[in-house]
Structure formats: C-alpha cells, structure tokens
Design an enzyme around this catalytic site. Structure first.
Site: not given
Length: 117
Positions: A8-10
């Site tokens: 979910r973390c770019s």
C-alpha cells in the site's frame, strides 16, 4: 536479499519494482501480514546501525495514541512496541545478503545498498 514490503506504500512499491527491474533476486516479506519478531527487529537494527526510534513512523495515528514521541529511549521497550505494531516500522527496508540493510525510500538509497562492496 529480502525486502520488508507494504504494497500500500508507494515508496515500498517503487523499491520492490526497482529490485525486479534490476533482476535482483529477492524475497518479499509483507511485514504487516508476517510481522517480524522482536529478535528479527533487533537483528535488522544492527544491520541498519540504527535505533528503534530511528525507524519508527512517529506521525502515524497509532504512534500518537501510544505517546511514542514522549516515550523514553529504552531500546527493548521500543523494539517491543514495533513488534506489536509493525505498521509503525519505516518502509521499505531491504536486507542485503552481505549482512547490510537500508531503508530505501529513494532510488539513490537502493543504489547505494546494491553497490556496497
């Protein structure tokens, strides 16, 4: 190599993608689903040459709820907090086979880790 990854973390997605594009063999550990133990966090901290408060996401709501900004810097206590709340661990962490590790939020940080001799 291993990457502690949160899809979910770019920044985490970018690092994982870059490892793949470089053809670097690595395993992906979705550390929110497979949380590290206190012993594993300790081991990674040694490889990072950092303290647990250095890899803690203090702006996250759980950190604020736990009052981490005011928590005394007792290493074992902080490691226990991170083991119980893996979402507070800064990401992504890449652990190199040579025994080093880095928080690789930029391509430059990843390059520096991969180019260590």
């Amino acid at each position: 190599m291993e990457i502690w990854h949160n899809p979910r973390c770019s920044k985490s997605r970018s690092a994982e993608s870059a490892l793949g594009e470089l053809g670097t063999e690595h395993t992906v550990r979705r550390y929110l689903e497979d949380p590290p133990t206190a012993a594993e966090i300790e081991e990674v901290l040694v490889k990072l040459n950092l303290e647990p408060w250095d890899i803690t996401r203090l702006k996250e709501p759980p950190a604020k709820e736990l009052g981490l900004a005011d928590l005394p810097h007792h290493r074992a206590q902080w490691i226990a907090v991170l083991a119980a709340n893996p979402a507070l661990i800064e990401r992504p962490i890449v652990i190199h086979d040579d025994g080093t590790a880095a928080i690789v939020r930029t391509q430059e940080a990843l390059n520096a880790l991969l180019n260590r001799k």
